[in-house]
Design a protein around this motif. Structure first.
Motif, PDB file in Angstrom:
ATOM      1  N   TYR A  33       0.850  -1.198   0.000  1.00 37.08           N
ATOM      2  CA  TYR A  33       0.000   0.000   0.000  1.00 37.08           C
ATOM      3  C   TYR A  33       0.879   1.238   0.000  1.00 37.08           C
ATOM      4  CZ  TYR A  33      -3.487   3.373   1.728  1.00 37.08           C
ATOM      5  OH  TYR A  33      -4.318   4.457   1.880  1.00 37.08           O
ATOM      6  N   SER A  34       0.648   2.142  -0.948  1.00 35.65           N
ATOM      7  CA  SER A  34       1.497   3.337  -1.043  1.00 35.65           C
ATOM      8  C   SER A  34       1.307   4.268   0.138  1.00 35.65           C
ATOM      9  CB  SER A  34       1.217   4.094  -2.345  1.00 35.65           C
ATOM     10  OG  SER A  34      -0.069   4.681  -2.340  1.00 35.65           O
ATOM     11  N   GLY A  35       0.097   4.288   0.710  1.00 36.92           N
ATOM     12  CA  GLY A  35      -0.178   5.144   1.857  1.00 36.92           C
ATOM     13  C   GLY A  35      -1.004   6.355   1.493  1.00 36.92           C
ATOM     14  N   THR A  36      -1.234   7.191   2.484  1.00 40.76           N
ATOM     15  CA  THR A  36      -1.984   8.421   2.278  1.00 40.76           C
ATOM     16  C   THR A  36      -1.424   9.511   3.175  1.00 40.76           C
ATOM     17  OG1 THR A  36      -4.219   9.380   2.204  1.00 40.76           O
ATOM     18  CG2 THR A  36      -3.715   7.925   4.050  1.00 40.76           C
ATOM     19  N   ALA A  37      -1.659  10.749   2.807  1.00 43.27           N
ATOM     20  CA  ALA A  37      -1.104  11.873   3.559  1.00 43.27           C
ATOM     21  C   ALA A  37      -1.708  11.943   4.960  1.00 43.27           C
ATOM     22  CB  ALA A  37      -1.362  13.176   2.809  1.00 43.27           C
ATOM     23  N   THR A  38      -0.907  12.386   5.896  1.00 43.05           N
ATOM     24  CA  THR A  38      -1.339  12.541   7.280  1.00 43.05           C
ATOM     25  C   THR A  38      -1.821  13.968   7.509  1.00 43.05           C
ATOM     26  OG1 THR A  38       0.267  10.898   8.030  1.00 43.05           O
ATOM     27  CG2 THR A  38      -0.601  12.413   9.689  1.00 43.05           C
ATOM     28  N   GLY A  39      -3.010  14.100   8.049  1.00 44.14           N
ATOM     29  CA  GLY A  39      -3.546  15.417   8.318  1.00 44.14           C
ATOM     30  C   GLY A  39      -2.866  16.097   9.492  1.00 44.14           C
ATOM     31  N   ILE A  40      -2.845  17.415   9.460  1.00 41.29           N
ATOM     32  CA  ILE A  40      -2.291  18.203  10.550  1.00 41.29           C
ATOM     33  C   ILE A  40      -3.366  18.375  11.622  1.00 41.29           C
ATOM     34  CG2 ILE A  40      -1.324  20.453  11.189  1.00 41.29           C
ATOM     35  CD1 ILE A  40      -0.236  20.642   8.319  1.00 41.29           C
ATOM     36  N   PHE A  41      -2.979  18.237  12.854  1.00 41.58           N
ATOM     37  CA  PHE A  41      -3.924  18.297  13.960  1.00 41.58           C
ATOM     38  C   PHE A  41      -4.727  19.590  13.938  1.00 41.58           C
ATOM     39  CE2 PHE A  41      -4.596  19.139  18.646  1.00 41.58           C
ATOM     40  CZ  PHE A  41      -5.595  18.186  18.804  1.00 41.58           C
ATOM     41  N   LEU A  42      -6.050  19.465  14.004  1.00 35.33           N
ATOM     42  CA  LEU A  42      -6.993  20.580  14.042  1.00 35.33           C
ATOM     43  C   LEU A  42      -6.878  21.477  12.808  1.00 35.33           C
ATOM     44  CD1 LEU A  42      -6.840  21.623  17.814  1.00 35.33           C
ATOM     45  CD2 LEU A  42      -8.500  20.149  16.669  1.00 35.33           C
ATOM     46  N   ASP A  43      -6.553  20.864  11.676  1.00 41.76           N
ATOM     47  CA  ASP A  43      -6.407  21.643  10.437  1.00 41.76           C
ATOM     48  C   ASP A  43      -6.927  20.801   9.289  1.00 41.76           C
ATOM     49  OD1 ASP A  43      -5.633  23.546   8.569  1.00 41.76           O
ATOM     50  OD2 ASP A  43      -3.693  23.898   9.535  1.00 41.76           O
ATOM     51  N   ASP A  44      -7.230  21.457   8.160  1.00 38.98           N
ATOM     52  CA  ASP A  44      -7.664  20.702   6.987  1.00 38.98           C
ATOM     53  C   ASP A  44      -6.555  20.581   5.953  1.00 38.98           C
ATOM     54  OD1 ASP A  44      -7.583  23.301   6.135  1.00 38.98           O
ATOM     55  OD2 ASP A  44      -9.625  23.348   5.314  1.00 38.98           O
ATOM     56  N   HIS A  45      -5.316  20.836   6.368  1.00 37.00           N
ATOM     57  CA  HIS A  45      -4.154  20.621   5.510  1.00 37.00           C
ATOM     58  C   HIS A  45      -3.455  19.335   5.932  1.00 37.00           C
ATOM     59  CE1 HIS A  45      -4.225  24.474   3.417  1.00 37.00           C
ATOM     60  NE2 HIS A  45      -4.556  25.032   4.578  1.00 37.00           N
ATOM     61  N   ALA A  46      -2.625  18.808   5.037  1.00 33.25           N
ATOM     62  CA  ALA A  46      -1.906  17.567   5.312  1.00 33.25           C
ATOM     63  C   ALA A  46      -0.406  17.805   5.225  1.00 33.25           C
ATOM     64  CB  ALA A  46      -2.322  16.486   4.323  1.00 33.25           C
ATOM     65  N   LEU A  47       0.328  16.940   5.888  1.00 32.05           N
ATOM     66  CA  LEU A  47       1.777  16.961   5.772  1.00 32.05           C
ATOM     67  C   LEU A  47       2.193  16.493   4.375  1.00 32.05           C
ATOM     68  CD1 LEU A  47       2.599  15.302   9.218  1.00 32.05           C
ATOM     69  CD2 LEU A  47       2.860  17.712   8.631  1.00 32.05           C
ATOM     70  N   PRO A  48       3.374  16.884   3.916  1.00 36.08           N
ATOM     71  CA  PRO A  48       3.844  16.394   2.613  1.00 36.08           C
ATOM     72  C   PRO A  48       3.840  14.868   2.591  1.00 36.08           C
ATOM     73  CG  PRO A  48       5.266  18.151   3.405  1.00 36.08           C
ATOM     74  CD  PRO A  48       4.332  17.822   4.529  1.00 36.08           C
ATOM     75  N   PHE A  49       3.434  14.314   1.467  1.00 33.81           N
ATOM     76  CA  PHE A  49       3.283  12.862   1.360  1.00 33.81           C
ATOM     77  C   PHE A  49       4.448  12.241   0.605  1.00 33.81           C
ATOM     78  CE2 PHE A  49       1.876   9.179  -1.164  1.00 33.81           C
ATOM     79  CZ  PHE A  49       1.616   8.307  -0.120  1.00 33.81           C
ATOM     80  N   TYR A  50       4.945  11.127   1.149  1.00 35.66           N
ATOM     81  CA  TYR A  50       5.974  10.329   0.493  1.00 35.66           C
ATOM     82  C   TYR A  50       5.509   8.874   0.524  1.00 35.66           C
ATOM     83  CZ  TYR A  50       8.691  14.539   1.357  1.00 35.66           C
ATOM     84  OH  TYR A  50       9.127  15.837   1.392  1.00 35.66           O
ATOM     85  N   ALA A  51       5.461   8.250  -0.618  1.00 30.50           N
ATOM     86  CA  ALA A  51       4.926   6.898  -0.704  1.00 30.50           C
ATOM     87  C   ALA A  51       5.806   5.901   0.047  1.00 30.50           C
ATOM     88  CB  ALA A  51       4.789   6.477  -2.167  1.00 30.50           C
TER      89      ALA A  51
END
Length: 438
Positions: A33-51
């Motif tokens: 599984y390549s994975g998915t981006a992790t969300g930032i706590f209490l925000d609607d943005h995500a951390l940069p994603f690396y497979a």
């Protein structure tokens, strides 16, 4: 061979090794599984994603989220390729290009479709970060250690396709290094230099394989210096840059150190460059990297004596541990899909630990050097305040020329790092070849 042919050979080799491995370990197949981006706590943005790096080992899709790769002995690999219906973000688009031929590809919008297509999962191993998803889907073998050890060991040997990617990454990184040095000599700040590097290497910050180390003067004494000073130094003494590039998921990791003007520090940089070149010449198939690291301490000891930094015989400098105050890190590491690639401290595919010597705990590579490996060689010599403070309490502290230390301390330190590919009959220096051709 062209890139498409190299890649087809790469996948065929992986398929053969993996099929034998799965059968030996008793698995009907493996899902990566390549994975998915992790969300930032209490925000609607995500951390940069690396497979997931094991996903990238098979596929040049380093930023593709929600990808599932099914590998079964005797069958073509099947890629479940995520094509979401989304008006907020631009999707990766339809799968296409040189990499698609070896795979049966099924596009999907919702991961539930993949769950249905996989069917019963107890005979399948799952490799990926999202253990909760794997459990919901009924997987019972989630990141099993025997399988991961074998996969990590296999990644230590690079295919022709992987070497092609690593050469391209070196070329991009060197373009950035050239621009960074010029920006430094033109009076740029660390922030300016960083931007010049990105522009010349054609990368966004989130596309870098690791955060650039752009260190002027004493900042070079912080091994993983992470800030970018906006101020323009009035009269800098030195510049250290540790910066890389990524191509199709494969990384370059290059370090250079520059003196601002002729003088003592420039002479020390030149001497360290000669040390590094000799170490590179010794890094060949069959060599012990642990012994090379120990030889590095002997070379650093000789420099400390020659440059009148410490008035002791080189043998005493090593035996008493004084060299570790000036050279605290390891000589290098495996390089590939990850900058600090896996499998460097094991003795066999089963993951038997092969730890570094007690006196050199930060050495990341202890395996004997073999053909197919790609690694870094990066000796250093630094003037680090915390280590120097400890050295003042050393039994041999009186042998240290503290005036000379204070003369060099504003320059921070020196590190010179090349990336090497080991072939059966020679060692290829990816870094210096890229500099020579730039």
């Amino acid at each position: 061979m062209n890139l498409s042919e190299l890649y087809a050979d790469h996948v065929a080799t992986l398929q053969g090794h993996t099929a034998a491995l799965l059968e030996r370990l008793g698995y009907a197949g493996m899902v990566i599984y390549s994975g998915t981006a992790t969300g930032i706590f209490l925000d609607d943005h995500a951390l940069p994603f690396y497979a997931n790096p094991h996903f990238k080992h098979w596929l040049p899709l380093p930023r593709h989220q929600h990808g599932f790769l099914l590998i079964r002995p005797g069958k073509r690999p099947q890629l479940f390729y995520h094509s979401p219906v989304d008006f907020w973000h631009l999707s990766d688009g339809a799968p296409g290009g040189f990499w698609t031929d070896p795979f049966d590809i099924a596009e999907f919008a919702d991961p539930v479709e993949v769950q249905s297509a996989l069917g019963d999962t107890p005979g399948l191993a799952f490799v990926g970060e999202d253990a909760a998803l794997a459990q919901r889907w009924g997987f019972t073998a989630i990141n099993p250690e025997p399988l991961l050890h074998e996969l990590n060991w296999l990644r230590g040997y690079k295919s022709g396709y992987e070497l092609a990617c690593l050469r391209e990454a070196s070329q991009l990184a060197v373009a950035g290094h050239r621009a960074a040095e010029q920006c430094f000599r033109d009076g740029g700040s660390e922030f300016d230099i960083h931007l010049a590097y990105l522009a010349a290497s054609g990368q966004r910050e989130n596309e870098l394989p690791y955060g650039n180390i752009i260190a002027i003067d004493q900042h070079a004494a912080v091994l993983h210096y992470q800030h970018l000073d906006r101020r323009h130094p009035a009269s800098p003494d030195a510049f250290l840059i540790d910066a890389g590039a990524e191509v199709r998921g494969y990384c370059a990791d290059i370090t250079r150190t520059y003196a601002a003007r002729p003088g003592l520090f420039a002479e020390l940089v030149a001497a360290m460059d000669e040390v590094q070149r000799r170490l590179v010449a010794s890094a060949s198939v069959g060599a012990s990297f642990v012994e090379l690291h120990q030889r590095t301490h002997q070379a650093v000891a000789l420099l400390l004596q020659l440059f009148e930094i410490v008035d002791l015989a080189p043998e005493s400098l090593v035996e008493t541990g004084i060299t570790r105050s000036f050279y605290p890190h390891g000589l290098g590491h495996l390089l590939g899909i990850q900058v600090h690639d896996v499998g460097g401290q094991v003795a066999d595919p089963q993951g038997t630990p092969l730890p570094p010597p007690d006196e050199h705990p930060f050495l990341r590579l202890t395996r004997p050097l073999e053909a197919g490996m790609v690694l870094t060689v990066e000796p250093g010599l630094y003037f680090i305040d915390t280590l120097l403070a400890g050295l003042r309490h050393h039994p041999q502290a009186k042998a240290v020329n503290w005036e000379r230390v204070e003369q060099l301390r504003p320059c921070g330190g020196i590190r010179i790092e090349d990336n090497l590919a080991l072939h059966p009959d020679h060692t290829e220096n990816l870094t210096r070849d890229a500099f020579a051709n730039s």
